[in-house]
Scaffold this active site. Structure first.
Site: not given
Ligand code: AHR
Length: 501
Positions: A172, A291
């Site tokens: 990110e 994610e």
């Molecule tokens: O999964 C929790 C967080 O969400 C992770 O660390 C990050 O990549 C995202 O913002």
């Protein structure tokens, strides 16, 4: 509510990459410490890994796992987690305002991955660190021996290198919250050079570059374009992240966030094609949705807590209790990944244990499956093979995030080797059953061999240590397969897995 649907043996979307059913686990909260690893727990093995948790993980048949972060990775020093445990430093984890003891590092995690039979997908720190550290880490992990880093690994008792092919180039990096956050061009160049260095170590490495943190970021989707313009030829995947919720308590709108996700995937597909054309490139880039999950039940409360707490060790963080509504949502999202499997090759549920996770484990206590465990599991077990198009002709609805949303959400996977077709169906109507008539062209002799259903629960029902199986699938009735047609009734707010051979 009558719904006609149809699928055809030859109308294929794509062969599904098994890695569509991957997972993510981060050094944060109680995901690692007292999640997968808890020496002294009655279920701990000799390495300190919880066997009860490992068993729940193994039942998911997860192909790959992304590690060690997440936001955590952007200030992580991987060397802190190698060598004798008693000499490892305790550090401040800047991402989650916690203490990191480094008792689990790459070698311990590799042991756990072997124990659970999952391939590792490793992220390098491109926030506080850069190419040199990424290259050293990769050399420690994948080089056979005879060099400083690979021999250091051998001196730590790991003679053979690990077979790690998937490498994430940071995390990110568009997010202002990220340690070492970068502008698109700046990050794109760094990603390009890091990918080149990693591929110089091993030409079979697949590099995953960071896309936007989600589709609501102000820099989306220019970020993807600018980053890919810098690194298109040297990377293999671009990552997408998206978390979901139903804060407005509007079930139909919540379910339609799946269509929003489809638009997100489609838009990034367009950006990939645009950059490919602009560069006259030959190679293709796919999406790694590394994610995704539901994250809203405790999100605000948790943010308040961790922004002010005093650097605790393995704190309770993001331990969302998932309900039946979330299970219906995840079922639909898995369907969307199957329908988009021509673009999305890898996807990771975020995360796996305790932190926004399908598996919960009490410290010193029990482990159990959350409601969302099941749709993720069914997709992972039966969603392998070729995704087939399903045409759905039935009533639709309009809501805040999308119009013309089918009440029936459907996906189909043909496992040619096993000779099995699996239908994944969600009736999202709040009150009405679906009266289904589905034509199966090319499967005229198909028989129903299994029908699992999740239905009849209150939308807010959850599982817990004291009621681990309150929301769980059971054998379904009322649907039959005859003369190449699936006919039957799907209750309001229900999820079905129909397996036909
Ligand atoms: O999964 C929790 C967080 O969400 C992770 O660390 C990050 O990549 C995202 O913002």
């Amino acid at each position: 509510m009558r719904v006609r649907a149809s699928l055809h043996r030859d109308f294929k979307i794509s062969h599904i990459d098994n890695r569509l059913y991957s997972a993510f686990i981060e050094h944060m909260g109680r995901a690692i410490y007292s999640g997968i690893y808890e020496p002294g727990h009655p279920q701990a093995d000799l390495n300190g890994f919880r066997k009860d948790v490992a068993e729940l993980v193994r039942d998911l048949n997860i192909p790959a796992i992304r590690y060690p972060g997440g936001n955590f990775v952007s200030a992580y020093r991987w060397e802190d987690g190698i060598g004798p445990k008693e000499q490892r430093p305790v550090r401040l984890d800047l991402a989650w305002r916690s203490k990191e003891t480094n008792q689990v590092g790459i070698n311990e995690f590799a042991q756990w991955a072997e124990m659970t039979d999952i391939e590792m997908m490793l992220a390098v720190n491109l926030g506080s660190r850069g190419l040199e550290d990424a290259r050293n880490f990769a050399e420690y992990v994948i080089h056979p021996g005879g060099t400083y880093w690979s021999d250091l690994r051998r001196s730590h008792g790991v003679e053979e290198p690990y077979n790690v092919k998937m490498w994430c180039l940071g995390n990110e990096m568009d997010g202002p919250w990220q340690i070492g956050h970068k502008k698109a061009k700046e990050y794109g160049r760094l990603a390009n050079e890091t990918a080149k260095a990693l591929k110089a170590l091993d030409g079979d490495i697949e590099a995953i570059v960071c896309g936007s943190s989600n589709d609501q970021m102000p820099t989306y989707p220019d970020w993807e374009r600018e980053v890919l313009e810098e690194c298109y030829e040297n990377v293999d995947y671009i990552s997408l992240h998206k978390y979901f919720g139903n804060s407005s308590a509007d079930t139909l709108n919540y379910c339609a966030k799946i269509e929003e996700t489809g638009r997100y995937i489609q838009a990034i597909g367009g950006v990939i094609d645009f950059v490919k054309a602009k560069k006259r490139a030959k190679n293709d880039i796919y999406i790694c949705f590394d994610e995704w999950n539901v994250w809203y039940h405790r999100r605000e409360e948790d943010a308040r807590r961790w922004h002010t707490w005093d650097w605790p060790e393995a704190p309770d963080l993001l331990e969302e209790d998932y309900n039946f509504e979330d299970a219906l949502f995840v079922a639909g999202l898995m369907n969307e990944f199957i329908r988009r499997s021509d673009r999305v090759r890898i996807a990771c549920i975020a995360q796996l244990v305790n932190v926004i996770a399908p598996i919960r484990a009490e410290k010193g206590g029990a482990a159990w499956r959350q409601t969302i465990y099941y749709p993720y599991q069914f997709a992972s077990l039966y969603g392998r093979g070729t995704a087939l198009q399903v045409a759905v002709d039935g009533p639709t609805y309009d809501c805040k995030v999308a119009d013309d949303v089918n009440y029936l959400d459907a996906a189909a996977v043909h496992d040619e080797q096993a000779g099995v077709v699996t239908l994944f169906l969600v009736n999202r109507h709040l009150e009405e059953a679906v009266d289904l008539d589905m034509l199966l062209t090319g499967f005229s002799t198909a028989r129903l061999i299994e029908h699992k259903v999740m239905a009849g629960f209150d939308l807010r029902d959850t599982n817990g240590a004291d009621r681990p199986n309150a929301v769980a699938p059971y054998d379904g009735t009322g649907v039959g397969v005859e003369n190449g047609r699936v006919r039957g009734s799907l209750a309001a707010l229900s999820y079905h897995v129909l397996r036909l051979d």
